[in-house]
Scaffold this active site. Structure first.
Site, PDB file in Angstrom:
ATOM      1  N   GLU A 118      -9.652  -1.363   5.533  1.00  0.00           N
ATOM      2  CA  GLU A 118     -10.274  -1.137   6.826  1.00  0.00           C
ATOM      3  C   GLU A 118     -11.397  -2.151   7.051  1.00  0.00           C
ATOM      4  O   GLU A 118     -11.873  -2.781   6.096  1.00  0.00           O
ATOM      5  CB  GLU A 118     -10.844   0.299   6.862  1.00  0.00           C
ATOM      6  CG  GLU A 118      -9.797   1.394   6.674  1.00  0.00           C
ATOM      7  CD  GLU A 118      -8.945   1.643   7.930  1.00  0.00           C
ATOM      8  OE1 GLU A 118      -8.802   0.732   8.774  1.00  0.00           O
ATOM      9  OE2 GLU A 118      -8.409   2.759   8.046  1.00  0.00           O
ATOM     10  N   ASP A 148       0.824  -1.211   0.000  1.00  0.00           N
ATOM     11  CA  ASP A 148       0.000   0.000   0.000  1.00  0.00           C
ATOM     12  C   ASP A 148       0.858   1.261   0.000  1.00  0.00           C
ATOM     13  O   ASP A 148       2.073   1.211   0.186  1.00  0.00           O
ATOM     14  CB  ASP A 148      -0.956  -0.003   1.202  1.00  0.00           C
ATOM     15  CG  ASP A 148      -0.246  -0.313   2.529  1.00  0.00           C
ATOM     16  OD1 ASP A 148       0.995  -0.394   2.541  1.00  0.00           O
ATOM     17  OD2 ASP A 148      -0.932  -0.466   3.547  1.00  0.00           O
ATOM     18  N   ASN A 160      -7.155  -1.632  14.492  1.00  0.00           N
ATOM     19  CA  ASN A 160      -8.569  -1.941  14.263  1.00  0.00           C
ATOM     20  C   ASN A 160      -8.749  -3.180  13.373  1.00  0.00           C
ATOM     21  O   ASN A 160      -9.841  -3.469  12.911  1.00  0.00           O
ATOM     22  CB  ASN A 160      -9.312  -0.741  13.646  1.00  0.00           C
ATOM     23  CG  ASN A 160      -8.843  -0.427  12.233  1.00  0.00           C
ATOM     24  OD1 ASN A 160      -7.914  -1.045  11.717  1.00  0.00           O
ATOM     25  ND2 ASN A 160      -9.489   0.534  11.599  1.00  0.00           N
ATOM     26  N   HIS A 196      -7.081  -3.756  10.440  1.00  0.00           N
ATOM     27  CA  HIS A 196      -6.873  -3.588   8.991  1.00  0.00           C
ATOM     28  C   HIS A 196      -5.615  -4.307   8.519  1.00  0.00           C
ATOM     29  O   HIS A 196      -4.651  -4.460   9.256  1.00  0.00           O
ATOM     30  CB  HIS A 196      -6.900  -2.118   8.564  1.00  0.00           C
ATOM     31  CG  HIS A 196      -5.730  -1.276   8.959  1.00  0.00           C
ATOM     32  ND1 HIS A 196      -5.866  -0.126   9.703  1.00  0.00           N
ATOM     33  CD2 HIS A 196      -4.407  -1.385   8.712  1.00  0.00           C
ATOM     34  CE1 HIS A 196      -4.685   0.430   9.891  1.00  0.00           C
ATOM     35  NE2 HIS A 196      -3.766  -0.324   9.300  1.00  0.00           N
TER      36      HIS A 196
END
Ligand code: GLP
Length: 200
Positions: free
Chosen positions: A126, A51, A119, A121
């Site tokens: 996400e 990414d 979280n 991801h």
């Protein structure tokens, strides 16, 4: 799924490095899927990073391109033409999807290295991202912006979007090695290991 329990982060690094080194030794033409991280690799190896932040240049000190150069690519004898990172200047999903084509052309990813967001991801996918997603422009959640702001001077400097391999791109790798350490990842790991398989 093969879960490897380790004592701490340094031990996770050793286990992950050994695994990668073993795979490179067995296959000098290996295609690696990398996360921002640091591992010695040799010529012929091809690498595709997961990414990149959208809207920042590769020369920006918080770009993942800069990170990869500083921590790995500038220190090993890898052919720079074999180092792929999604461009922070990607304008639309048609352009982003070309990344999946490049991966296919390289023969697919043999080993994909992953971290884990607080979280849950992976890459910048996400919670709620589709299992069918390929490389695309994604929105970052407020919690990810908050967590990643520790690397930026101001929280307002954190990009709100990124270009990320999708869950399908990642799942297409022949093997995936996910590294998660520290108390702040415990909740996400608990769901990953014990919970039902969901896009969360
Ligand atoms: C970023 C990256 C993820 C990475 C995550 C966790 O959000 N896009 O690929 O897994 O950070 O980073 P750290 O290992 O620093 O907790």
């Amino acid at each position: 799924m093969n879960i490897i329990k380790v004592k701490d982060n340094p031990e996770a690094g050793i286990v992950a490095s050994k695994k990668i080194a073993e795979m490179i030794k067995n296959n000098p033409n290996i295609v690696l899927g990398l996360a921002t991280g640091s591992t010695p690799i040799t010529t012929n190896v091809k690498a595709f990073n997961l990414d990149e932040y959208k809207g920042i240049d590769g020369n920006h000190d918080q770009s993942y391109k800069f990170f990869m150069k500083e921590t790995l690519f500038d220190h090993v004898n890898i052919n720079k033409n074999n180092c792929h990172i999604p461009s922070g200047h990607t304008n639309n999903n048609e352009e982003a999807a070309k990344y999946d084509e490049e991966i296919k052309k390289a023969g697919g990813i043999d080993l994909q290295l992953l971290g884990l967001g607080v979280n849950g991801h992976v890459g910048f996918n996400e919670p709620g991202a589709s299992f069918d997603s390929i490389t695309s422009i994604v929105d970052l959640t407020e919690s990810t912006i908050e967590v990643n702001s520790r690397f930026f001077e101001n929280k307002k400097d954190v990009p709100t979007q990124a270009i990320s391999m999708g869950l399908k791109t990642i799942a297409n790798a022949k093997e995936i090695l996910l590294i998660a350490t520290g108390k702040n990842k415990a909740e996400a790991v608990k769901h990953l290991v014990n919970g039902p398989v969901t896009t969360e």
